[in-house]
Write a protein that holds these residues in place. Structure first.
Motif, PDB file in Angstrom:
ATOM      1  N   THR A 195       4.740   5.599   4.375  1.00 39.87           N
ATOM      2  CA  THR A 195       5.417   6.578   3.341  1.00 39.87           C
ATOM      3  C   THR A 195       6.734   6.462   2.437  1.00 39.87           C
ATOM      4  OG1 THR A 195       6.431   6.589   5.363  1.00 39.87           O
ATOM      5  CG2 THR A 195       4.270   7.423   5.215  1.00 39.87           C
ATOM      6  N   THR A 245      -1.921   0.327   6.586  1.00 35.67           N
ATOM      7  CA  THR A 245      -1.862   2.182   5.951  1.00 35.67           C
ATOM      8  C   THR A 245      -0.854   2.138   5.240  1.00 35.67           C
ATOM      9  OG1 THR A 245      -1.130   3.759   7.184  1.00 35.67           O
ATOM     10  CG2 THR A 245      -0.348   2.417   7.655  1.00 35.67           C
ATOM     11  N   ARG A 246      -1.130   3.077   4.483  1.00 31.77           N
ATOM     12  CA  ARG A 246       0.290   3.597   3.205  1.00 31.77           C
ATOM     13  C   ARG A 246       1.518   3.613   3.801  1.00 31.77           C
ATOM     14  NH1 ARG A 246      -3.967   7.132   1.770  1.00 31.77           N
ATOM     15  NH2 ARG A 246      -2.157   9.296   2.705  1.00 31.77           N
ATOM     16  N   HIS A 252       0.521  -1.617  -0.160  1.00 33.61           N
ATOM     17  CA  HIS A 252      -0.346  -0.186  -0.092  1.00 33.61           C
ATOM     18  C   HIS A 252       0.838   1.837  -0.070  1.00 33.61           C
ATOM     19  CE1 HIS A 252      -3.225   2.767   0.377  1.00 33.61           C
ATOM     20  NE2 HIS A 252      -4.028   2.144   1.681  1.00 33.61           N
ATOM     21  N   ARG A 286     -12.840   1.606  12.247  1.00 31.96           N
ATOM     22  CA  ARG A 286     -11.378   1.552  12.280  1.00 31.96           C
ATOM     23  C   ARG A 286     -10.783   1.359  13.583  1.00 31.96           C
ATOM     24  NH1 ARG A 286      -8.972   5.905   8.543  1.00 31.96           N
ATOM     25  NH2 ARG A 286     -10.710   7.188   9.584  1.00 31.96           N
ATOM     26  N   LYS A 316     -13.887   2.384   5.148  1.00 30.96           N
ATOM     27  CA  LYS A 316     -14.522   3.399   6.475  1.00 30.96           C
ATOM     28  C   LYS A 316     -15.371   3.743   6.691  1.00 30.96           C
ATOM     29  CE  LYS A 316     -12.686   7.299   5.120  1.00 30.96           C
ATOM     30  NZ  LYS A 316     -11.686   8.280   6.186  1.00 30.96           N
TER      31      LYS A 316
END
Length: 195
Positions: free
Chosen positions: A117, A114-115, A41, A86, A63
């Motif tokens: 970075t 989660t993404r 992701h 969530r 979500k």
């Protein structure tokens, strides 16, 4: 044509001139039966990109807040999304995902939660292993290799399906299965980043 197919075509038409998609491994994607697609992701556009480039319709968790918005609450379910709360263990969402897999559908999941970075693959959450074990489905590891920059090539790789039967038979833990899935995603990233 249903709304999902229409939206898939519309999003592909909108994004394909901007991101030069290079899709690998679609021929290995199971033609039928339950499939859990597990991808890295790196960007907010990952879910639609995985969805429009997969050869079969993909269901994603989204979500809960999106299902409470006036227009979206009617639209999102027609786009194969289902709600998840969530920050807590959402048993209803978990049951929904497992039932979709058992009924022969495709469910998309980003095990990192989660993404990333920095583009590096983070450890996966145990939920991926849980769904893989309980869903009676194949797991297809996937890798999105960016960057998401206009007119740059964006590579999406679907790996060979992983049979979860040996893990189920020896009652492997969800954590162990998640680690095995993440290793397969990492292999795809390592192999195709340089090619």
């Amino acid at each position: 044509m249903n709304l999902y197919q229409f939206a898939k075509g519309a999003v592909f038409t909108a994004l394909s001139p901007i991101y030069r998609f290079n899709v690998i491994g679609r021929d290995d994607f199971p033609k039928s039966g339950g499939v859990l697609v597990c991808s890295n992701h790196i960007h907010a556009l990952d879910p639609p990109v995985i969805g429009i480039l997969a050869p079969r319709p993909v269901h994603f968790m989204a979500k809960q807040e999106l299902f409470e918005a006036p227009i979206l609450k009617h639209l999102i379910p027609k786009l194969n999304a289902f709600p998840v709360k969530r920050g807590m263990s959402d048993r209803e969402a978990m049951r929904k995902a497992i039932n979709l897999l058992k009924d022969g559908n495709v469910v998309g999941l980003f095990p990192e939660g989660t993404r990333s970075t920095d583009g590096q693959l983070k450890p996966g959450l145990a939920g991926a292993g849980f769904f893989a074990l309980r869903g009676e489905a194949y797991v297809v590891p996937a890798a999105i290799i960016g960057p998401y920059k206009p007119f740059k090539r964006l590579k999406v790789v679907y790996g060979k399906p992983l049979d979860m039967t040996p893990y189920r038979e020896r009652k492997a833990s969800a954590d162990e299965v998640t680690m095995a899935i993440m290793q397969e995603i990492q292999k795809l990233l390592d192999e195709h980043r340089s090619s």
